[in-house]
Every structure is written in structure tokens, then in C-alpha cells.
Design a protein around this motif. Structure first.
Motif: not given
Length: 522
Positions: A171, A181, A203-204, A207, A210-213, A215, A229, A498
Motif C-alpha cells: 500500500h 503525500w 485532508r490530502e 486521504a 486511505g482516509n477517503t471520507e 477527501a 463532498a 491500518e
């Protein structure tokens, strides 16, 4: 792809024989000999396609944090071309056969038990790495089917934590290939309710792992659609929860505020995290074999203790471990007994470095700390009669009681460094996020509960609370010993999938990664 010489492929797998082959077998190591014994001395690598499968399997070892070039896959291909091109050259083919098998067995050994010798990295290492235990029959069967990768799977640790680290490595390498990142500015201290471009970078960053919520979508791509969003510049509740989860996974205070410590963890590079994962995969290869179903595991860098009980349940607690200059060692032993209402004899290092300077300044320190002065034979001495500039072999002992550094109970296991698990009167330390605070021993939160579980699970007829309340100092032997492992993990898979990254409190990761990357001699 390795070209397959037509003449070599026409030979039957068992065609290699004669004096040259027997000479090579006679010089083989014990493990190599065992492999060919289970095969009735049939060769393996006289088929170019099978050699190519070995080359491919070696090339995939980077997925396990190893260095494929250590095993010279390109050189193996060249030697195969030279040896298999002439089926009449029995000596060359025999030499190549042994070379290819030796290369494979070295790779399998590194995959199963690790490449690096931990005792060369740390003088306080007391945890034996068991010799390789390769199932030669299963490996041989996989090779006969042409499935070299299945032979590698026979060696690879099968435990879930190892597989989770392997998946985590893949990953983070994907993140690296995608550009990593964003880095947050050092002046950025972000709090819930803040807004701005720094929040968007936060946020970026989250994300990316893996913290897509959290994004934020780009509304310019869909100008006619009302997106649901999050506002990319707003430090909202969802972002607070993601930051708190990140903080917990990095042993930081989970206050949702991006202060200096959280910022430092966020700004660790992807390459640094990849190296950290690789180091802990090697530690897993050292440890994850020969473990019983029930044992106590102390995660030193994670300040965590887990007791895997015989009934399948896991008891977990926070611990305090040794300071960086008084490290808790890695070791494996067995819990043999518990000491109830212990006295505390000051260990030599603490005596020399901590206590004696205070006694020399103020003899009243002994009385305030309830410390008795004893001769080497155990006789009580008058403190005034001791030359404290050169006290010789005198001992200092604190009586049992609420202020005793060991608290009310000690869990003991044999080792050369006088390390044990114990209670403590300083229970406020367990609330701290960084708990490398002791002189080497491990202070356990809720150790009374652990003691009772050990009594119950080993059939030892004892009531921990009643024994403590009795006030008498005594040792209680367990009817069955319980294995205990003290180990150092700076990356730990969490139940939510995680990876939790811990500070390298003893600064061991860099040396281990350097050793992993050091070329080997075949």
C-alpha cells in the motif's frame, strides 16, 4: 524471459547423474543434502522454464521487504544459459544445479527467519531466533509442479500480522509511486474549526493513506452537479475524527489538534514509512515462529501488553518501559512465579547512578524512602557506619508497602538482566502517550487482574486480591509456566486494518534497515 535451450529441455528431469553430480552432492551443506535426499537425488534446475520461475520468485522478494538483488537473479539467468546450453557438459550442469538450489535455500531461510542476525545489532538481545525449519518435502513437491512461488510460500510466515505488514508495504509503495503525500508547513498548527489551504493539505495527507471520507472533490469537474463532498478548507468533525485516529495510531495525544508532534508524524516521508515497515517485517521473521497458543507479549515500542489466553480471549493493557538509556531488552522466557507484597532491593545500576549520589548529599534520604541498609550477607547495618564514598557490597532494600516502586505484585520470569513485570504506585504514568520512563522493567496497568488470570488459567489455587490484602511477602509458584515474549515493534497492524507507526524510542530502525540493505555473499 530466459531462453529455453532445446537440447536442455529434451533431457528428463532425472537425467543428471554420474561422477560430477555425486561430487557436487558430496560437497553440499546439510540443508542442501536434505533437499536432495527427499528427492532421491533428482535434480531440479535442468529445465530453463523452472529456472525462469525461480528468477521471477526472487524478483518478488521486495514484497517482503528483502532486496532481490541479494540473490543475483540476473547472474542466475546467465549461469543457466551457459550451463544448460550444452547437455553433454555434466560438470557445468551439476555446478549450476547446486548453485541454484543454494540460492533458493538462502532466500527461503531469509524469508522464514530473517536476513539479519539481531544479536549483531543489539547487545541486549536475549530472544533466540530458532534455526530454519523448512519443509523440504513440501518444497520439493511444489518444485516438481513447476510452482516455485508455492515453494516460497512454504517459508513465508503465515501469521496474520506478517501478512498485514506485507499488504501495508504494498500500500505504501503504491502511495510512493503516485507521488507520495503533501508536506504541511511547520508553522501550521491546526485546530477544529480552522479553515484555509493548510486544512486542505491536511485532508490530502490523510486521504493518501486511505482516509477517503476526508477527501474533497473538485467541483470544477462537475459544475452542474451539487456535490455532497466536504468543504476542502474546513476543519470539520469528520476531519477531526480522522486526525484523532491518526494520532492514536502514532501514540500521540488524540486531541484532534495538529500540533508540533502530530505535524512531525504527518511529515514523515513515504520512504521513511516504507523503511519502517521493512524493519518490522524482519522483526516478525525473527519472532513469528514457534509461538504457543497462549502467551504474554510485551510490545516495547508500543507500550502495550497482550495476554493471549488459552480460551482464545486476549487481555490487553498499557505498560511503562525502559528509558532510551536504560532499554527494556528483547527476550523470550517463561513466567514461573509471582511475588506478592514484594520488597525492593535497589539494582546495581540504579544504586550507582541514582541512589548513591542522593545518599551522599543527604543521609536522611534513606529514612524518607524507607530504605534499609544491608550487608552482603543480609544483616542490617547502621547507615552512619558505612563509608558512602566507597560502600562496597552493601545493599539497599525498601520494605513492602504502598510506596514501594514495585507496588503490590511482581510477575517473574528467568533472565540475565533482572527484568520483570510489576505493579507501580505511579499509576498516573499510564495516561501519558509516551511511556519510556522506567529503569528497564515493565510496569503494567491492572497487573492485579493479569495476576488473577494467570492463576486461573494455570490451575493455580490463589486469590491475588486476598493475598495482597494479607500484607505478607510471599512467592506463589504457577502450576504451569506461561511463555512471555518482550519484543520491539515500531509498526503494528491495528484491528481497523491500518498500520500504527510508533516512535523509534531506542533508535533501532535505521541500523536494521542498513543491515537489510547490505549486500550478502552467496
Amino acid at each position: 524471459m530466459l531462453a529455453a535451450p532445446a537440447l536442455a529441455q529434451s533431457e528428463a528431469p532425472g537425467a543428471l547423474s554420474g561422477e560430477a553430480w555425486q561430487t557436487q552432492l558430496a560437497d553440499a551443506s546439510a540443508r542442501l543434502s536434505r533437499l536432495y535426499q527427499v528427492r532421491s537425488e533428482r535434480p531440479i534446475w535442468q529445465d530453463a522454464q523452472r529456472v525462469e520461475a525461480l528468477v521471477q520468485a526472487l524478483g518478488k522478494l521486495d514484497a517482503d521487504g528483502l532486496v532481490p538483488e541479494d540473490y543475483r537473479p540476473g547472474e542466475l539467468q546467465e549461469k543457466a544459459r551457459a550451463a544448460l546450453a550444452d547437455p553433454t557438459n555434466a560438470e557445468a550442469r551439476a555446478r549450476f544445479e547446486i548453485h541454484a538450489s543454494r540460492t533458493m535455500l538462502m532466500a527461503l531461510t531469509h524469508l522464514q527467519r530473517g536476513k539479519v542476525d539481531p544479536q549483531r545489532l543489539s547487545s541486549d538481545w536475549e530472544l533466540d531466533v530458532e534455526p530454519p525449519d523448512l519443509d523440504m518435502a513440501a518444497i520439493s513437491q511444489a518444485l516438481d509442479k513447476g510452482n516455485v512461488e508455492a515453494a516460497f510460500d512454504q517459508a513465508r510466515p503465515s501469521f496474520d500480522p506478517y501478512q498485514q505488514l506485507r499488504e501495508g508495504l504494498a500500500h505504501y509503495r503504491r502511495i510512493d509511486r503516485q507521488g507520495g503525500w503533501p508536506t504541511l508547513k511547520h508553522e501550521d498548527v491546526l485546530r477544529p474549526g480552522d479553515s484555509g489551504e493548510s486544512v486542505e493539505r491536511l485532508r490530502e495527507r490523510l486521504a493518501a493513506i486511505g482516509n477517503t471520507e476526508v477527501a474533497a472533490a473538485d467541483a470544477s469537474f462537475y459544475p452542474t452537479i451539487e456535490l455532497k463532498a466536504p468543504n476542502p478548507h474546513a476543519y470539520d468533525d469528520t476531519l477531526v475524527e480522522a486526525v484523532q485516529r491518526f494520532q492514536r495510531h502514532h501514540l500521540l495525544a488524540d486531541d484532534g489538534i495538529v500540533g508540533p508532534r502530530t505535524l512531525k508524524a504527518l511529515n514523515m516521508s513515504v520512504d521513511q514509512r516504507i523503511d519502517q515497515i521493512r524493519a518490522n517485517m524482519e522483526r516478525a521473521r525473527w519472532l513469528l515462529h514457534g509461538l504457543p497458543e497462549s502467551f504474554v507479549l510485551v510490545d516495547i515500542a508500543g507500550y502495550d501488553l497482550r495476554y493471549f489466553r488459552p480460551n482464545g480471549e486476549t487481555w490487553r493493557s498499557r505498560v511503562v518501559v525502559g528509558r532510551p538509556y536504560r532499554r527494556t531488552p528483547s527476550m523470550r522466557s517463561e513466567i514461573t512465579h509471582l511475588t506478592i507484597n514484594p520488597t525492593w532491593t535497589v539494582p546495581p545500576t540504579i544504586m550507582r547512578e541514582d541512589v548513591l549520589p542522593k545518599v551522599r548529599r543527604d543521609l536522611g534520604y534513606l529514612q524518607r524512602q524507607n530504605l534499609s541498609v544491608l550487608s552482603p550477607s543480609g544483616e542490617r547495618l547502621d547507615p552512619q557506619s558505612v563509608d558512602w564514598s566507597n560502600p562496597g557490597g552493601v545493599m539497599l532494600r525498601q520494605q513492602a508497602g504502598a510506596s514501594n516502586p514495585l507496588g503490590r505484585l511482581v510477575v517473574r520470569f528467568p533472565n540475565d538482566q533482572m527484568i520483570y513485570l510489576h505493579d507501580t504506585p505511579s499509576r498516573g504514568q499510564f495516561a501519558r502517550s509516551k511511556r519510556a520512563l522506567s529503569s528497564g522493567c515493565i510496569r503494567v496497568e491492572g497487573v492485579m487482574e493479569l495476576a488473577q488470570l494467570l492463576f486461573d488459567d494455570t490451575g493455580t489455587p490463589a486469590d491475588a486480591s486476598r493475598l495482597v490484602a494479607d500484607g505478607e511477602t510471599r512467592n506463589v509458584l504457577l502450576d504451569r509456566h506461561v511463555p512471555v515474549v518482550l519484543h520491539y515493534w515500531t509498526v503494528q497492524p491495528e484491528p481497523d486494518g491500518e498500520l500504527a507507526f510508533r516512535p523509534d524510542i531506542y533508535e533501532r530502525d535505521d541500523d536494521l534497515v542498513e543491515a537489510l540493505d547490505k549486500p550478502i555473499t552467496l
